[in-house]
Design a protein around this motif. Structure first.
Motif, PDB file in Angstrom:
ATOM      1  N   CYS A 177      28.000  -7.104  43.507  1.00 45.41           N
ATOM      2  CA  CYS A 177      27.629  -7.202  42.089  1.00 45.41           C
ATOM      3  C   CYS A 177      26.189  -6.742  41.876  1.00 45.41           C
ATOM      4  N   THR A 178      25.304  -7.225  42.755  1.00 41.94           N
ATOM      5  CA  THR A 178      23.892  -6.864  42.612  1.00 41.94           C
ATOM      6  C   THR A 178      23.704  -5.365  42.769  1.00 41.94           C
ATOM      7  N   LEU A 179      24.385  -4.831  43.774  1.00 44.39           N
ATOM      8  CA  LEU A 179      24.302  -3.394  44.008  1.00 44.39           C
ATOM      9  C   LEU A 179      24.770  -2.637  42.771  1.00 44.39           C
ATOM     10  N   LEU A 180      25.903  -3.091  42.228  1.00 36.63           N
ATOM     11  CA  LEU A 180      26.486  -2.437  41.055  1.00 36.63           C
ATOM     12  C   LEU A 180      25.516  -2.488  39.875  1.00 36.63           C
ATOM     13  N   THR A 181      24.974  -3.688  39.628  1.00 37.41           N
ATOM     14  CA  THR A 181      24.039  -3.849  38.510  1.00 37.41           C
ATOM     15  C   THR A 181      22.874  -2.880  38.629  1.00 37.41           C
ATOM     16  N   PHE A 182      22.263  -2.857  39.818  1.00 40.29           N
ATOM     17  CA  PHE A 182      21.062  -2.039  39.929  1.00 40.29           C
ATOM     18  C   PHE A 182      21.376  -0.557  40.016  1.00 40.29           C
ATOM     19  N   LEU A 183      22.540  -0.209  40.618  1.00 33.40           N
ATOM     20  CA  LEU A 183      22.921   1.204  40.619  1.00 33.40           C
ATOM     21  C   LEU A 183      23.129   1.673  39.188  1.00 33.40           C
ATOM     22  N   LEU A 184      23.821   0.843  38.389  1.00 36.15           N
ATOM     23  CA  LEU A 184      24.077   1.204  36.996  1.00 36.15           C
ATOM     24  C   LEU A 184      22.774   1.408  36.238  1.00 36.15           C
ATOM     25  N   LEU A 185      21.890   0.409  36.346  1.00 38.02           N
ATOM     26  CA  LEU A 185      20.686   0.433  35.516  1.00 38.02           C
ATOM     27  C   LEU A 185      19.674   1.462  36.010  1.00 38.02           C
ATOM     28  N   VAL A 186      19.494   1.498  37.336  1.00 32.11           N
ATOM     29  CA  VAL A 186      18.579   2.502  37.859  1.00 32.11           C
ATOM     30  C   VAL A 186      19.189   3.886  37.645  1.00 32.11           C
ATOM     31  N   GLY A 187      20.538   3.938  37.729  1.00 29.09           N
ATOM     32  CA  GLY A 187      21.228   5.196  37.459  1.00 29.09           C
ATOM     33  C   GLY A 187      20.943   5.702  36.060  1.00 29.09           C
ATOM     34  N   VAL A 188      20.960   4.815  35.093  1.00 32.27           N
ATOM     35  CA  VAL A 188      20.694   5.189  33.703  1.00 32.27           C
ATOM     36  C   VAL A 188      19.315   5.843  33.594  1.00 32.27           C
ATOM     37  N   ILE A 189      18.320   5.164  34.176  1.00 28.58           N
ATOM     38  CA  ILE A 189      16.957   5.691  34.090  1.00 28.58           C
ATOM     39  C   ILE A 189      16.834   7.032  34.802  1.00 28.58           C
ATOM     40  N   SER A 190      17.396   7.083  36.025  1.00 31.07           N
ATOM     41  CA  SER A 190      17.179   8.314  36.783  1.00 31.07           C
ATOM     42  C   SER A 190      17.960   9.471  36.160  1.00 31.07           C
ATOM     43  N   TYR A 191      19.101   9.148  35.518  1.00 30.16           N
ATOM     44  CA  TYR A 191      19.844  10.214  34.845  1.00 30.16           C
ATOM     45  C   TYR A 191      19.006  10.803  33.709  1.00 30.16           C
ATOM     46  N   VAL A 192      18.451   9.927  32.884  1.00 32.53           N
ATOM     47  CA  VAL A 192      17.612  10.407  31.785  1.00 32.53           C
ATOM     48  C   VAL A 192      16.433  11.206  32.348  1.00 32.53           C
ATOM     49  N   PHE A 193      15.881  10.686  33.439  1.00 33.43           N
ATOM     50  CA  PHE A 193      14.733  11.356  34.038  1.00 33.43           C
ATOM     51  C   PHE A 193      15.112  12.756  34.522  1.00 33.43           C
ATOM     52  N   SER A 194      16.255  12.839  35.217  1.00 28.97           N
ATOM     53  CA  SER A 194      16.617  14.132  35.797  1.00 28.97           C
ATOM     54  C   SER A 194      16.959  15.156  34.710  1.00 28.97           C
ATOM     55  N   ARG A 195      17.563  14.662  33.602  1.00 23.72           N
ATOM     56  CA  ARG A 195      17.921  15.622  32.549  1.00 23.72           C
ATOM     57  C   ARG A 195      16.728  15.985  31.675  1.00 23.72           C
ATOM     58  N   GLY A 196      15.825  15.046  31.494  1.00 20.15           N
ATOM     59  CA  GLY A 196      14.759  15.269  30.519  1.00 20.15           C
ATOM     60  C   GLY A 196      13.470  15.803  31.101  1.00 20.15           C
ATOM     61  N   PHE A 197      13.330  15.671  32.429  1.00 17.92           N
ATOM     62  CA  PHE A 197      12.034  15.993  33.009  1.00 17.92           C
ATOM     63  C   PHE A 197      11.651  17.457  32.794  1.00 17.92           C
TER      64      PHE A 197
END
Lengths: 285, 255, 287
Positions: free
Chosen positions: A17-37
């Motif tokens: 669960c913890t892994l899932l939570t942080f993958l999801l949330l960190v995933g959200v940030i890093s996705y925005v970062f990778s597309r917007g940078f």
């Protein structure tokens, strides 16, 4: 039997669960970062938008968001401090205090679109302002009010009663104690709350949707009525709805990254105080 | 080793990371006695108590050295099954610990999980434990009531009943009366004396009169260069002690 | 001086928020007069025919929120247990701060991700014509409320005094048994409360839901417990209130009344969840 199974299973399930939570949330940030940078550049930050977002930068969206943040600060500060002082310092009776607590906490439960509808009626129509940055500032101040107020109240609670007694013992009245002890010692709480409240308010779209912001055609406001601003959240909101132009999307991700950047910066400013709170929660056991 | 010794601590010392908290402690406990540990706060009495049932495991920053022998096993050995040890060595805390739910549920809380196969004996265990904890008469008509409604003194006796339900051989008591009023304290002190018949008690306390009143022997701890240290063992039994000769004699031999 | 000013500003706070409630109430009077209770039970919202019924929107709101909570609550609880019970000291602090930071990501950013990532994924997975569905909105909301849930549930677990853990371990219970039989029951009130607060947030979330739900009026399944609406477009109270119909409605008392009525219903739903949640925290059980 069941217990034996759980003994092995529960830690694993919780870890997953913890892994899932942080993958999801960190995933959200890093996705925005990778597309917007790739969109980020000094030029992107310092030039106005052209061609409905597919060219140019987001200068006025950033400025508009900062103006809304400024308006929020102006309005929320006296409201929150006044409320906190009455609640935690001037009022003695328990019942009214309790009522005030319940009230300020329930404000957090107001869906932000309600502020939008109310502002549309009051500012846009009833007062005839049309879309105005000032209306946005006031509405966002209401959005952030509980956060700021509760932070000040929590800090006032922690002031040792000895400090107040010492001030009273010198012959100070309530007013002077407020100025000399309560306000100086609760300023930290005010700033923590303000940063957190602004982080929340600046990212909001629903309250300013009908009341304060437009997609194009505004620069800096000159008065109150008919003076909308551009803003980052609304810019994203419009782009998300009807942009199929890839360059506009890349710029959109860039704008999202800038918005997240501003919000996180504000949250970081409040971080030291939050750390202390969490550490205390652990020690209190 | 005297075969009348139930539990024997050999050079037990405690460290928090690198800092020593307690210099090596050694003593024996004979069955059916009340042993008290006394000394200033923070000197490490409670921590030593928690070494005996390995509750120190819950604080990863603590390191325990030495040996604690119980039934030919070293409790501190990493191979020890701590759950089995804890079933045999119960513990009562400073403030009563009451789990959500009824009085009955609280008494059976441990035994339900540790020995579910005894299910048909539960009613009997319930009554016996509450009687032993001197609480039966006060709650027998409202076993299904919420345990939170009891008074603090009753709650502490309920905590004791929950421990007794597991039929432990040894009971560790961590300042069990410090949160109670004098009347409840007296009740619980009498309770301890009666529990001695079937159990062995190790009691951490600040209260000198408690030690003198009900304990068979006493170990005092003091500070030495910022580290807790054990002083010598004294016989501490006062006038209210019921069977002094029976319990004191073997203990003195072991010193 | 400061005393008077403080009273003035507190009074202003009270006035603002009472004004909102009074405004919603008085402005929605026309619809209560014309529809009464049938405002809730009428299935059709079609303003050109002056037909105003909330049923489909309430249905959408309830479905999406329950879906979000249903997905987020188990994951959030598991995460909270891990952070509180299995990660120590610095790791716990780090995870906790990270969760709080992530709770601050603006909803429009989630909306953007929903539109550009989640929507396509749902469309492909269920081979649909459009990825704008209640399910999309539910999943997106679940991700959005997850940090709030984790943070509040972890607070609730952390609020259980250490002696509860110690007492159950001292009886020989394993760590997992202590969590299941002691920690969770003792933290029950706090955990329920965190669920309710998250539910309140889910009910009121507008922008992200607006962007991925398809905003199709009057979608009601033939049977109440059909799963089919999940993969179809729908409408929630918030997505209606965030739409351009608000501009259109102003000036027509009945239509505007219906909009304000919908807002009042939304506010009541969110506030009920929220206030019960807050009250549960206030009267935390005796420990």
């Amino acid at each position: 039997m069941l217990d034996k199974l759980l003994n092995r299973l529960l830690p694993i399930v919780c870890f997953v669960c913890t892994l899932l939570t942080f993958l999801l949330l960190v995933g959200v940030i890093s996705y925005v970062f990778s597309r917007g940078f790739s969109a980020l550049s000094w030029e992107f930050l310092s030039t106005p938008t052209k061609e409905a977002g597919s060219a140019g930068g987001i200068l006025y969206q950033i400025l508009g968001t900062l103006i809304l943040g400024f308006g929020t600060t102006i309005f929320v500060s006296p409201l929150a401090y006044g409320y906190a002082l009455i609640h935690s310092f001037f009022l003695k009776s328990g019942k009214r205090k309790r009522l005030m607590s319940v009230f300020i906490y329930s404000l957090n439960g107001f869906p932000s679109i309600i502020f939008g509808i109310f502002g549309f009626f009051l500012f846009v129509k009833f007062l005839g302002w049309g879309k105005s940055w000032l209306a946005g500032g006031i509405l966002l101040a209401l959005v952030s009010l509980p956060t700021v107020t509760v932070a000040i109240i929590e800090r006032i609670k922690e002031i040792p009663s000895l400090h107040k007694e010492a001030a009273y013992a010198m012959g100070f009245n309530g007013e002077k104690v407020a100025w000399s002890v309560i306000i100086p010692q609760s300023l930290g709480g005010y700033f923590t709350g303000l940063f957190l409240g602004l982080a929340r308010a600046i990212g909001e779209t629903a309250p300013i949707l009908f009341t304060a912001t437009v997609f194009a055609g505004a620069t800096l406001p000159t008065g109150v009525s008919q003076s909308p601003v551009l803003s980052l959240p609304y810019h994203l909101f419009v782009l998300a709805q009807d942009s199929y132009n890839p360059q506009a999307l890349t710029n959109g991700w860039g704008a999202a990254l800038v918005l997240i950047g501003i919000v996180f910066t504000l949250s970081f400013l409040a971080l030291p105080a939050r750390m202390i709170v969490h550490q205390k929660a652990k020690n209190d056991e | 080793m005297n075969n009348n010794v139930l539990i024997s601590l050999r050079n037990v010392s405690v460290f928090a990371k690198k800092k020593q908290l307690l210099s090596p402690v050694s003593f024996d406990v004979v069955p059916n006695t009340i042993h008290s540990l006394m000394g200033p706060s923070g000197v490490g009495k409670s921590t030593l108590l928690k070494c005996i049932n390995r509750l120190t495991d819950l604080q990863p920053e603590l390191r325990v050295e030495g040996e604690i022998w119980y039934r030919n096993k070293n409790i501190l050995s990493p191979r020890t099954n701590v759950e089995n040890i804890r079933k045999k060595i119960g513990m009562v805390f400073q403030a009563p610990v009451i789990f959500p739910g009824s009085i009955e549920k609280n008494v059976l809380f441990g035994i339900k999980r540790m020995a579910p196969e005894k299910k048909k004996d539960f009613p009997e265990i319930l009554e016996m434990s509450l009687r032993e904890a001197a609480l039966w008469d006060e709650v027998k008509d409202r076993l299904k009531d919420r345990a939170h409604l009891l008074s603090v003194g009753q709650k502490q006796r309920l905590s004791i009943a929950r421990v007794l339900a597991l039929r432990p051989e040894i009971i560790l008591l961590d300042e069990p009366t410090s949160a109670l009023d004098p009347r409840s304290t007296e009740l619980i002190e009498n309770l301890f004396v009666s529990l001695k018949k079937a159990h062995t008690l190790i009691l951490v306390t600040h209260d000198k009169s408690q030690t003198e009143g009900i304990c068979d022997s006493c170990i005092e701890f003091t500070w030495e260069n910022g580290v807790g240290k054990m002083n010598e063992i004294q016989a501490a039994c006062g006038t209210s002690c019921e069977e002094p000769t029976l319990t004191l004699a073997p203990k003195l031999e072991t010193i | 001086m400061i005393r008077k000013a403080s009273f003035f500003f507190s009074f202003l706070c009270l006035i603002f928020f009472s004004a909102i409630v009074i405004f919603l109430f008085t402005e929605s009077l026309p619809i209560w007069k014309s529809e009464g209770a049938s405002f809730f039970s009428r299935k059709l919202w079609y303003y050109r025919n002056e037909s105003f019924g909330l049923l489909a929107m309430v249905f959408g709101t309830v479905w999406v929120s329950i879906l979000a909570l249903g997905i987020a609550a188990p994951i959030g609880l598991g995460t909270a247990i891990y952070i509180s019970e299995y990660s120590g000291g610095k790791a716990r602090l780090f995870l906790k701060v990270l969760v709080e930071l992530l709770a601050g990501v603006p909803s429009v950013v989630y909306g953007l991700l929903g539109v550009l990532v989640l929507r396509g994924w749902i469309r492909q997975t269920f081979s649909l014509q459009s990825g704008d569905t209640l399910l999309t909105a539910g999943i997106l909301l679940a991700i959005m409320i997850l940090p709030t849930l984790v943070s509040l549930s972890e607070d609730a677990l952390q609020g259980v005094p250490r002696r509860y853990r110690e007492a159950s371990r001292a009886m020989g219970l394993t760590k997992v048994q202590a969590i299941i039989y002691t920690l969770l029951p003792s933290a029950k009130t706090g955990l329920i409360s965190s669920g309710l607060l998250a539910l309140g947030r889910a009910l009121g979330e507008t922008i992200a839901v607006f962007l991925v739900i398809g905003r199709a009026d009057n979608r009601l399944p033939k049977t109440l417990f059909s799963l089919k609406p999940l993969v179809e477009a729908g409408q929630t109270l918030t997505s209606k209130l965030g739409g351009s119909e608000v501009n259109l409605a102003y000036g027509d008392p009945l239509h505007w009344g219906a909009i304000c009525g919908a807002a009042l219903v939304l506010l009541s739903m969110a506030l009920v969840a929220y206030i019960i949640g807050e009250l549960l925290i206030f009267q935390a059980p005796e420990r």
